[in-house]
Design a protein around this motif. Structure first.
Motif, PDB file in Angstrom:
ATOM      1  N   SER A 521      -2.314 -20.093 -17.112  1.00 39.43           N
ATOM      2  CA  SER A 521      -1.516 -20.989 -16.277  1.00 39.43           C
ATOM      3  C   SER A 521      -0.945 -22.108 -17.145  1.00 39.43           C
ATOM      4  O   SER A 521      -1.321 -22.261 -18.316  1.00 39.43           O
ATOM      5  N   LYS A 522      -0.058 -22.908 -16.589  1.00 38.38           N
ATOM      6  CA  LYS A 522       0.511 -24.032 -17.341  1.00 38.38           C
ATOM      7  C   LYS A 522      -0.578 -25.001 -17.798  1.00 38.38           C
ATOM      8  O   LYS A 522      -0.568 -25.495 -18.924  1.00 38.38           O
ATOM      9  N   LYS A 523      -1.527 -25.245 -16.915  1.00 41.45           N
ATOM     10  CA  LYS A 523      -2.624 -26.140 -17.257  1.00 41.45           C
ATOM     11  C   LYS A 523      -3.468 -25.564 -18.387  1.00 41.45           C
ATOM     12  O   LYS A 523      -3.875 -26.270 -19.320  1.00 41.45           O
ATOM     13  N   GLU A 524      -3.726 -24.254 -18.316  1.00 40.10           N
ATOM     14  CA  GLU A 524      -4.508 -23.599 -19.364  1.00 40.10           C
ATOM     15  C   GLU A 524      -3.768 -23.606 -20.699  1.00 40.10           C
ATOM     16  O   GLU A 524      -4.384 -23.763 -21.765  1.00 40.10           O
ATOM     17  N   LEU A 526      -1.715 -25.921 -21.741  1.00 46.09           N
ATOM     18  CA  LEU A 526      -1.862 -27.272 -22.291  1.00 46.09           C
ATOM     19  C   LEU A 526      -3.240 -27.444 -22.924  1.00 46.09           C
ATOM     20  O   LEU A 526      -3.388 -28.042 -23.997  1.00 46.09           O
TER      21      LEU A 526
END
Length: 545
Positions: A521-524, A526
């Motif tokens: 995911s985008k958070k992962e 980052l």
């Protein structure tokens, strides 16, 4: 028996799963199949119950490109690697492949981020080793043997009294084939003991990826004997490959595995021809070059005088001395560059050549707006490439050989394509050595590169899949780019981006048939970026200058 060492069940639990990948450099199934027919052992078991076939390598099928693409699932246009030495920008400087080409892209980095453990042993050009969840040992192409943790190799050397030596098949001492086999067996015995020691020391690993370079050394030096069946050296070649099989079986006896993969970076075959690309480019008018070694020396002196004059007139003597010292320091660094000293007048040449390995031909167009001394107008770029391809076809017809010409955009895609060769050549499917003898008058010779270099690379390498995940299948055709996604699927590891390879369909059985590649995911992503920054800092790795 093999099967008790491989877990049953319908799916893999990442935290407790074990996937073993053994890389046999230069191997292909047609080399191992005769052993499988003749003798009981690991190769026969794999042939009967495993999924076997071709693993198609990169273009060119060179160690420096292929192992990086295998670990990352990315084509050379995204890795920037077509050889051991590669361009990273305009001009004639080449940079060594190093761990910087793996860090943040390799499957073991994704695993470390997710808390899974890897043991990576003797992986080519993985230098300097860096911090992962597990252990890492540098392999072929490294300036010296090294490991993470740093004390790991010292410990192994104390236990076994040394570590494997790299063997150069072209070393003059290997005119004596008995000496070659003596060193090959001794080096591999040490390698096998050390690998198993490290694997058992870090027994909680989820992925163990161990590369055997000795097979490639055998194929280069002894191809006629590997391909033959009779005589002392054919028997020694078969005996060595059986010893490699015993090593693989020892792994299987020592660990409770979920899956076994046997892979190679490329295949092998006879080295039958020599092709003088430099002479062809000069005689066809694509390159302007001095016509003799004396002329070359005069050219170098003139060029040096011109460069020194420009520097002195613009920035003064002191700055030129400082710049020279900086250049020397950069050359010494593993992440530094090495210049090409070929006798090419870039101010008058439409193309230029760089110091790549002999397994392929690489032609760079001296393109205006891209190269510092570019003279070819952008509108003339494609017509020039077409002329060169036509010239290759004429030479192939005249000498009765095969020359395949690949435009880079046909085989590569990604951010590094600009700096890759504009044309890549494979002579005799890899059986022809490409040389740069600017002052030789020859174009093609029907002979091997040397009497100690009788085998060369081919695109069709080795794939074997074995275990509860795999169907029994024959004559498969996979890409080297599929291996990293396949490992990720087997271990439930996420990729931060879309790889160029994929998880092959129809290869797996039961619940493994639904196995697919997950993405972060985008958070992962980052979090993964911050994780890599930490690894670089802790490992002391710096970006190339």
């Amino acid at each position: 028996m093999l099967s008790p060492q491989l877990k049953g069940g319908s799916s893999l639990d990442s935290k407790s799963s074990k996937v073993l990948v053994v890389g046999l450099d230069g191997a292909s199934w047609n080399i191992l199949e005769p052993l499988a027919r003749k003798k009981d052992g690991i190769f026969k078991k794999l042939a009967e119950k495993g999924a076997t076939g071709i693993l198609e390598s990169t273009i060119p099928p060179v160690t420096g490109a292929a192992w990086v693409s295998m670990a990352t699932g990315l084509n050379p246009g995204r890795t920037g690697c077509v050889d051991f030495l590669n361009r990273r920008g305009p001009g004639c400087r080449l940079t060594l492949v190093s761990s910087l080409d793996y860090l943040g892209k390799a499957i073991w980095d994704f695993m470390s981020f997710e808390g899974l453990s890897s043991v990576i042993i003797d992986y080519p050009m993985l230098y300097p080793p860096y911090k992962i969840d597990g252990a890492m040992v540098s392999g072929l192409g490294s300036p010296t043997k090294a490991s993470y943790p740093p004390e790991l190799l010292d410990e192994a050397e104390r236990v076994f009294g040394g570590y494997e030596e790299f063997i150069r098949p072209q070393d003059p001492k290997y005119d004596d084939l008995d000496k070659f086999f003596e060193d090959l067996f001794r080096s591999f015995e040490l390698k096998a003991k050390t690998s198993l020691y490290i694997a058992k020391k870090y027994e909680e690993w989820n992925l163990l990826f161990d590369v055997v370079s000795h097979t490639d050394w055998l194929f280069h030096r002894c191809w006629p004997f590997v391909a033959g069946e009779d005589g002392k050296y054919s028997k020694l070649s078969a005996e060595f490959l059986e010893q490699v099989g015993d090593f693989i079986e020892e792994y299987l006896k020592s660990f409770d595995l979920d899956a076994l993969l046997l892979v190679s970076d490329h295949g092998s075959g006879p080295n039958t021809h020599r092709f003088n690309l430099a002479r062809l480019m000069v005689s066809s008018g694509f390159i302007e070059s001095p016509t003799s070694p004396l002329g070359y020396l005069k050219y170098l002196v003139r060029e040096e005088e011109r460069k020194v004059s420009e520097v002195l007139s613009k920035v003064g003597v002191m700055r030129s001395v400082i710049a020279k010292l900086k250049r020397r320091r950069r050359k010494k660094a593993i992440s530094g560059s090495v210049p090409s000293f070929y006798p090419i007048d870039l101010d008058r040449s439409r193309v230029f050549l760089l110091n790549h390995t002999t397994h392929f031909g690489a032609i760079y167009v001296n393109l205006k707006g891209r190269e510092p001394s570019g003279i070819v107008e952008p509108n003339d770029y494609e017509p020039l490439r077409e002329l060169i391809v036509e010239e290759m076809a004429k030479v192939a017809s005249k000498f009765g050989i095969s020359i395949k010409s690949f435009r880079k955009e046909e085989i590569y895609w990604g951010p590094h394509v600009d700096w890759l060769p504009d044309l890549v050549l494979l002579v005799e499917e890899g059986g022809g050595a490409v040389e740069h003898d600017f002052f030789g008058k020859w174009i093609v010779k029907n002979e091997s590169l040397s009497r100690r270099y009788l085998g060369s690379h081919r695109r069709h390498g080795l794939f074997v899949g074995f275990g509860p995940a795999f169907k029994s299948a024959k004559n498969l055709k996979l890409s080297i780019l599929d291996i990293a996604p396949m490992i990720a699927g087997l271990l439930g590891v996420k990729f931060p981006w879309e790889p160029d390879g994929s998880i092959p369909k129809g290869l797996f059985r039961g619940k493994y048939e639904d196995m697919r590649l997950e993405k972060m995911s985008k958070k992962e992503k980052l979090g993964f970026k911050a994780f890599l920054t930490s690894i670089k800092f802790k490992s002391g790795l710096k970006e190339r200058s």
